[in-house]
Design a protein around this motif. Sequence first.
Motif, PDB file in Angstrom:
ATOM      1  N   CYS A   1       0.798  -1.217   0.000  1.00  0.00           N
ATOM      2  CA  CYS A   1       0.000   0.000   0.000  1.00  0.00           C
ATOM      3  C   CYS A   1       0.835   1.274   0.000  1.00  0.00           C
ATOM      4  N   VAL A   2       0.158   2.374  -0.332  1.00  0.00           N
ATOM      5  CA  VAL A   2       0.795   3.688  -0.314  1.00  0.00           C
ATOM      6  C   VAL A   2      -0.186   4.712   0.248  1.00  0.00           C
ATOM      7  N   ASN A   3       0.360   5.867   0.600  1.00  0.00           N
ATOM      8  CA  ASN A   3      -0.465   7.029   0.919  1.00  0.00           C
ATOM      9  C   ASN A   3      -0.918   7.585  -0.433  1.00  0.00           C
TER      10      ASN A   3
ATOM     11  N   VAL B   1      -7.219  -6.206   6.804  1.00  0.00           N
ATOM     12  CA  VAL B   1      -6.920  -5.013   7.614  1.00  0.00           C
ATOM     13  C   VAL B   1      -6.834  -3.742   6.774  1.00  0.00           C
ATOM     14  N   ILE B   2      -6.471  -3.856   5.492  1.00  0.00           N
ATOM     15  CA  ILE B   2      -6.395  -2.682   4.617  1.00  0.00           C
ATOM     16  C   ILE B   2      -7.754  -1.973   4.583  1.00  0.00           C
ATOM     17  N   LYS B   3      -8.832  -2.761   4.465  1.00  0.00           N
ATOM     18  CA  LYS B   3     -10.191  -2.173   4.426  1.00  0.00           C
ATOM     19  C   LYS B   3     -10.481  -1.414   5.711  1.00  0.00           C
ATOM     20  N   GLN B   4     -10.075  -1.998   6.853  1.00  0.00           N
ATOM     21  CA  GLN B   4     -10.351  -1.367   8.142  1.00  0.00           C
ATOM     22  C   GLN B   4      -9.473  -0.146   8.391  1.00  0.00           C
ATOM     23  N   LEU B   5      -8.230  -0.178   7.887  1.00  0.00           N
ATOM     24  CA  LEU B   5      -7.310   0.945   8.100  1.00  0.00           C
ATOM     25  C   LEU B   5      -7.792   2.217   7.399  1.00  0.00           C
TER      26      LEU B   5
ATOM     27  N   MET C   1      -6.895   6.193   8.406  1.00  0.00           N
ATOM     28  CA  MET C   1      -5.769   6.797   7.682  1.00  0.00           C
ATOM     29  C   MET C   1      -6.013   6.741   6.175  1.00  0.00           C
ATOM     30  N   GLN C   2      -5.291   7.586   5.445  1.00  0.00           N
ATOM     31  CA  GLN C   2      -5.377   7.565   3.989  1.00  0.00           C
ATOM     32  C   GLN C   2      -4.466   6.462   3.475  1.00  0.00           C
ATOM     33  N   ILE C   3      -5.066   5.451   2.933  1.00  0.00           N
ATOM     34  CA  ILE C   3      -4.272   4.312   2.463  1.00  0.00           C
ATOM     35  C   ILE C   3      -5.007   3.614   1.330  1.00  0.00           C
ATOM     36  N   GLU C   4      -4.246   3.164   0.352  1.00  0.00           N
ATOM     37  CA  GLU C   4      -4.848   2.394  -0.738  1.00  0.00           C
ATOM     38  C   GLU C   4      -3.803   1.445  -1.322  1.00  0.00           C
TER      39      GLU C   4
END
Length: 251
Positions: free
Chosen positions: A119-121, A157-161, A165-168
């Motif tokens: 992932c990245v910001n 966890v990516i979905k929950q993060l 925070m800004q994450i994709e």
Amino acid sequence: MSIFTPTNQARLTNVAVVRMKKGGKRFEIACYKNKVVSWRSEVEKDIDEVLQTHTVFINVSKGQVAKKEELTKAFGIEDQTEICKQILAKGELQISEKERHAQLDSTVKDVATTVADKCVNPETKRPYPVSMIEKAMKDIHFSVKPNKSAKQQALEVIKQLKTVMQIERAQMRLRISLPSKDARRLKDKVSKVASKVEEETWDDGNLEMVCLIDPGCYREIDELIRCETKGKGSMEVLSLKDIKEGDSALD
């Protein structure tokens, strides 16, 4: 007879106990540490590399061996190796509280590392440090599961993060070539799936596109190009991750 005799006691020092309750009785087997998980994931296929002894116990630590009649009544068979395999498959691996915490800490680190890698910001296009991902996981009270892979849990966890925070997911960059016969029709379909079309070059009716896609859409676009062009179109992965220049590329 106890297996903890002077001649074979050393053999059982590195022991992992797998416990199973059946027919109202508790049964245990003595295994080598780290081999239980390898057996269950089918990495290890030699039972002798897993079992310290082909003996079923009532209590491994006390060396109390299960009686034959108890095993026959509970499992319906006498073959202790086969019973060991049943316990190995369905029993509960006993680990100390210290080992459990160490295992969970290690899994948290693996999940966070996988997320940071994938992932990245979205604003800076830069990956987050693993420590920041770990902190965010604690903030959302994400509980890791030792029986699930780090990759599976990272996707969860990516979905929950995204709530804190800004994450994709880092985007893949593709070069897609479409023959003149299908170019205009497929251009719209590809554009809908792509996150961004960076380049579009027409040459005698043929179209070449460079675009960014979410990794989860790769199979969909691959199938679209292969089926709709009957193998005449092509797709090339230019980069697995779209990261800002100056950052080191991630595998």
